[in-house]
Structures are given as structure tokens and as C-alpha cells.
Design an enzyme around this catalytic site. Structure first.
Site, PDB file in Angstrom:
ATOM      1  N   TYR A   1      -5.930  -2.684   6.349  1.00 51.00           N
ATOM      2  CA  TYR A   1      -6.433  -2.778   7.721  1.00 51.00           C
ATOM      3  C   TYR A   1      -7.961  -2.703   7.821  1.00 51.00           C
ATOM      4  O   TYR A   1      -8.513  -2.889   8.907  1.00 51.00           O
ATOM      5  CB  TYR A   1      -5.777  -1.721   8.611  1.00 51.00           C
ATOM      6  CG  TYR A   1      -4.356  -2.075   9.052  1.00 51.00           C
ATOM      7  CD1 TYR A   1      -3.755  -3.275   8.672  1.00 51.00           C
ATOM      8  CD2 TYR A   1      -3.615  -1.231   9.868  1.00 51.00           C
ATOM      9  CE1 TYR A   1      -2.470  -3.607   9.072  1.00 51.00           C
ATOM     10  CE2 TYR A   1      -2.322  -1.556  10.280  1.00 51.00           C
ATOM     11  CZ  TYR A   1      -1.753  -2.749   9.874  1.00 51.00           C
ATOM     12  OH  TYR A   1      -0.482  -3.072  10.289  1.00 51.00           O
TER      13      TYR A   1
ATOM     14  N   GLY B   1       0.801  -1.227   0.000  1.00 46.16           N
ATOM     15  CA  GLY B   1       0.000   0.000   0.000  1.00 46.16           C
ATOM     16  C   GLY B   1       0.827   1.268   0.000  1.00 46.16           C
ATOM     17  O   GLY B   1       1.873   1.361  -0.653  1.00 46.16           O
ATOM     18  N   VAL B   2       0.363   2.248   0.762  1.00 39.15           N
ATOM     19  CA  VAL B   2       1.024   3.552   0.791  1.00 39.15           C
ATOM     20  C   VAL B   2       2.413   3.433   1.440  1.00 39.15           C
ATOM     21  O   VAL B   2       3.350   4.147   1.065  1.00 39.15           O
ATOM     22  CB  VAL B   2       0.109   4.602   1.479  1.00 39.15           C
ATOM     23  CG1 VAL B   2       0.001   4.405   2.957  1.00 39.15           C
ATOM     24  CG2 VAL B   2       0.561   6.011   1.162  1.00 39.15           C
ATOM     25  N   ASP B   3       2.548   2.508   2.372  1.00 34.62           N
ATOM     26  CA  ASP B   3       3.836   2.260   3.043  1.00 34.62           C
ATOM     27  C   ASP B   3       4.891   1.835   2.011  1.00 34.62           C
ATOM     28  O   ASP B   3       5.999   2.404   1.954  1.00 34.62           O
ATOM     29  CB  ASP B   3       3.605   1.147   4.087  1.00 34.62           C
ATOM     30  CG  ASP B   3       4.756   0.982   5.073  1.00 34.62           C
ATOM     31  OD1 ASP B   3       5.675   1.821   5.068  1.00 34.62           O
ATOM     32  OD2 ASP B   3       4.710   0.009   5.856  1.00 34.62           O
TER      33      ASP B   3
HETATM   34  N1  AR6 Z   1      -0.989   7.624  -2.189  1.00 38.59           N
HETATM   35  C1  AR6 Z   1      -2.110   7.872  -1.476  1.00 38.59           C
HETATM   36  N2  AR6 Z   1      -2.888   6.907  -0.962  1.00 38.59           N
HETATM   37  C2  AR6 Z   1      -2.511   5.625  -1.174  1.00 38.59           C
HETATM   38  C3  AR6 Z   1      -1.363   5.271  -1.903  1.00 38.59           C
HETATM   39  C4  AR6 Z   1      -0.572   6.342  -2.424  1.00 38.59           C
HETATM   40  N3  AR6 Z   1       0.547   6.110  -3.125  1.00 38.59           N
HETATM   41  N4  AR6 Z   1      -1.275   3.907  -1.941  1.00 38.59           N
HETATM   42  C5  AR6 Z   1      -2.339   3.432  -1.264  1.00 38.59           C
HETATM   43  N5  AR6 Z   1      -3.100   4.457  -0.814  1.00 38.59           N
HETATM   44  P1  AR6 Z   1      -2.950   0.881   3.126  1.00 38.59           P
HETATM   45  P2  AR6 Z   1      -3.593   0.556   5.991  1.00 38.59           P
HETATM   46  C6  AR6 Z   1      -4.322   4.429   0.014  1.00 38.59           C
HETATM   47  O1  AR6 Z   1      -3.343  -0.524   2.848  1.00 38.59           O
HETATM   48  O2  AR6 Z   1      -4.984   0.173   5.678  1.00 38.59           O
HETATM   49  C7  AR6 Z   1       0.721  -1.807   4.566  1.00 38.59           C
HETATM   50  O3  AR6 Z   1       1.161  -3.030   4.072  1.00 38.59           O
HETATM   51  C8  AR6 Z   1      -5.204   3.214  -0.057  1.00 38.59           C
HETATM   52  O4  AR6 Z   1      -6.101   3.303  -1.144  1.00 38.59           O
HETATM   53  O5  AR6 Z   1      -1.709   1.428   2.508  1.00 38.59           O
HETATM   54  O6  AR6 Z   1      -3.338   1.540   7.098  1.00 38.59           O
HETATM   55  C9  AR6 Z   1       1.432  -1.420   5.852  1.00 38.59           C
HETATM   56  O7  AR6 Z   1       2.772  -1.868   5.873  1.00 38.59           O
HETATM   57  C10 AR6 Z   1      -5.938   3.300   1.272  1.00 38.59           C
HETATM   58  O8  AR6 Z   1      -7.062   4.150   1.185  1.00 38.59           O
HETATM   59  O9  AR6 Z   1      -2.764   1.124   4.742  1.00 38.59           O
HETATM   60  C11 AR6 Z   1       0.601  -2.081   6.905  1.00 38.59           C
HETATM   61  O10 AR6 Z   1       0.969  -3.428   7.069  1.00 38.59           O
HETATM   62  C12 AR6 Z   1      -4.953   3.987   2.204  1.00 38.59           C
HETATM   63  O11 AR6 Z   1      -3.900   4.469   1.358  1.00 38.59           O
HETATM   64  C13 AR6 Z   1      -0.795  -1.997   6.342  1.00 38.59           C
HETATM   65  O12 AR6 Z   1      -0.643  -1.923   4.933  1.00 38.59           O
HETATM   66  C14 AR6 Z   1      -4.376   3.109   3.265  1.00 38.59           C
HETATM   67  O13 AR6 Z   1      -4.193   1.791   2.768  1.00 38.59           O
HETATM   68  C15 AR6 Z   1      -1.519  -0.759   6.815  1.00 38.59           C
HETATM   69  O14 AR6 Z   1      -2.832  -0.781   6.336  1.00 38.59           O
END
Ligand code: AR6
Length: 183
Positions: free
Chosen positions: A134, A39-41
Site C-alpha cells: 500500500y 505480504g503479512v496477510d
Molecule cells: N511479519 C511481520 N511483518 C511482515 C510480514 C511478516 N510475516 N510480512 C510482511 N511484513 P503488506 P500493506 C511487513 O504489503 O502495505 C496484502 O496483499 C512488510 O514488510 O503486507 O498494508 C493485503 O492483502 C510491511 O512493512 O501490507 C493487502 O492487499 C508490512 O508488513 C495489501 O497487501 C505491511 O506490508 C495491504 O498492504
């Protein structure tokens, strides 16, 4: 696409990739290992480079050997990102809403904002913490995020601008429909 503003333009809602955001600091929806993920991480670590990971490893070693607890936030360099810094916070995993998820999600926003104001950063960009892997429902997360941010910035001079960056137009629209900035 067009941006939406609230609270005298101190709040900006947009869609896009947060790694492109030109602001003082971007927030990462991390996990407690602080060592990266999907994801964003994953996107932040890829775009920001290895310097971010090195600082995360040091924080783990020196301050949080057992991992960063849910709701906490820490800061590193922004590495190669346009933003000079990254605040890493760990959102709650959605378990139905009765396991402290709203309080934990609110803490993520509060503790990230606190780091930004302690450093007198002018602008901070948030992703939709916890709403991906999450599983936090987007409508419920929007209410918590907007309430927490509004309450904070009305009492503080910094950060001047809080940017919410959604990965899609649809996600942005859901947020706009459920935000409580105007309450
Ligand atoms: N820019 C903006 N938003 C984004 C991007 C981006 N480049 N990429 C994804 N999103 P998530 P969580 C959005 O899954 O739910 C990871 O593996 C996405 O559409 O990134 O807090 C971490 O290492 C969503 O709405 O984070 C943790 O293990 C939002 O970002 C776990 O995921 C958050 O999605 C954390 O889960």
C-alpha cells in the site's frame, strides 16, 4: 536482534515474523475483501490455517457484504497461530498524503486497540500497516502509529503490552528514528 522499549515497557519494538508472536492477538494488514492476499496477510492466513478464512468469509456475508472499509477492524480466531486471535484491519493506500491517509491509518491502530481492550487482551502485536504493497512511507507511518498507540494506552489498562513487529532490522530502525513515544 535486540528489542527497544518505551513507556515503562508497555511498548516493545522488535524485528521478526509476526506469525510467530506469542501474544493475545496479532493484527493483520488485510484488504477490504478479507479473503487474503500477499505480504503479512498471506503469511497470517498460511500459518493460521483455513479457520481464519472461514470466519472472514462469515464476517463478509453477515456484516460487511461490500467489504471491510478502510480504517475498520474485525476479529477472528487465530487458528493455528500462537496468538489466540487475529484482528484484521484495512490500511489506506498511499496517494500522496492529502487523501485522508493519516486519519485512516490512525483509525486502523485505534480500532484494533479498542477490540483488544474491549476483550481485556493483555498483549497485541502490530505489523507496519500500509507500509508494504500500500506504499505508505515508513517514517510517516511511524509517527502516526506511535502517536495513536501512545495516546490510547496511557488512558487504558488493556492491552498492557503493544508489540510492533518489523519484518527487517532496517524497518525497525526507521520506526525507532521516527517514533513519537517520548514526546
Ligand atoms: N511479519 C511481520 N511483518 C511482515 C510480514 C511478516 N510475516 N510480512 C510482511 N511484513 P503488506 P500493506 C511487513 O504489503 O502495505 C496484502 O496483499 C512488510 O514488510 O503486507 O498494508 C493485503 O492483502 C510491511 O512493512 O501490507 C493487502 O492487499 C508490512 O508488513 C495489501 O497487501 C505491511 O506490508 C495491504 O498492504
Amino acid at each position: 536482534m535486540y528489542e527497544v522499549f518505551y513507556l515503562n515497557k508497555r511498548i516493545v519494538i522488535k524485528s521478526g515474523d509476526i506469525t510467530h508472536e506469542k501474544c493475545s492477538v496479532v493484527v493483520n494488514a488485510a484488504n477490504s475483501t478479507l479473503l487474503g492476499g500477499g505480504g503479512v496477510d498471506g503469511a497470517i492466513h498460511r500459518a493460521g490455517g483455513v479457520e481464519i478464512l472461514r470466519e472472514c468469509q462469515k464476517i463478509r456475508k453477515d456484516v460487511f457484504p461490500d467489504g471491510l472499509p478502510t480504517g475498520y477492524a474485525v476479529m477472528t480466531t487465530g487458528g493455528n497461530l500462537p496468538a489466540s486471535h487475529v484482528i484484521h484491519t484495512v490500511g489506506p493506500v498511499w496517494k500522496g498524503g492529502d487523501s485522508g491517509e493519516p486519519e485512516a491509518l490512525s483509525m486502523c491502530y485505534f480500532n484494533s486497540l479498542k477490540i483488544a481492550s474491549d476483550n481485556q487482551f493483555t498483549s497485541i502485536a502490530f505489523p507496519a500497516i500500509s507500509t508494504g504493497v500500500y506504499g505508505y512511507p515508513r517514517d510517516k507511518a511511524a509517527a502516526i502509529a506511535s502517536k495513536t498507540v501512545k495516546k490510547y494506552i496511557l488512558r487504558k489498562e488493556f492491552p498492557v503490552t503493544v508489540i510492533f513487529v518489523f519484518f527487517s532490522e532496517t524497518d525497525k530502525q526507521i520506526f525507532v528514528q521516527h517514533q513519537l513515544f517520548e514526546d
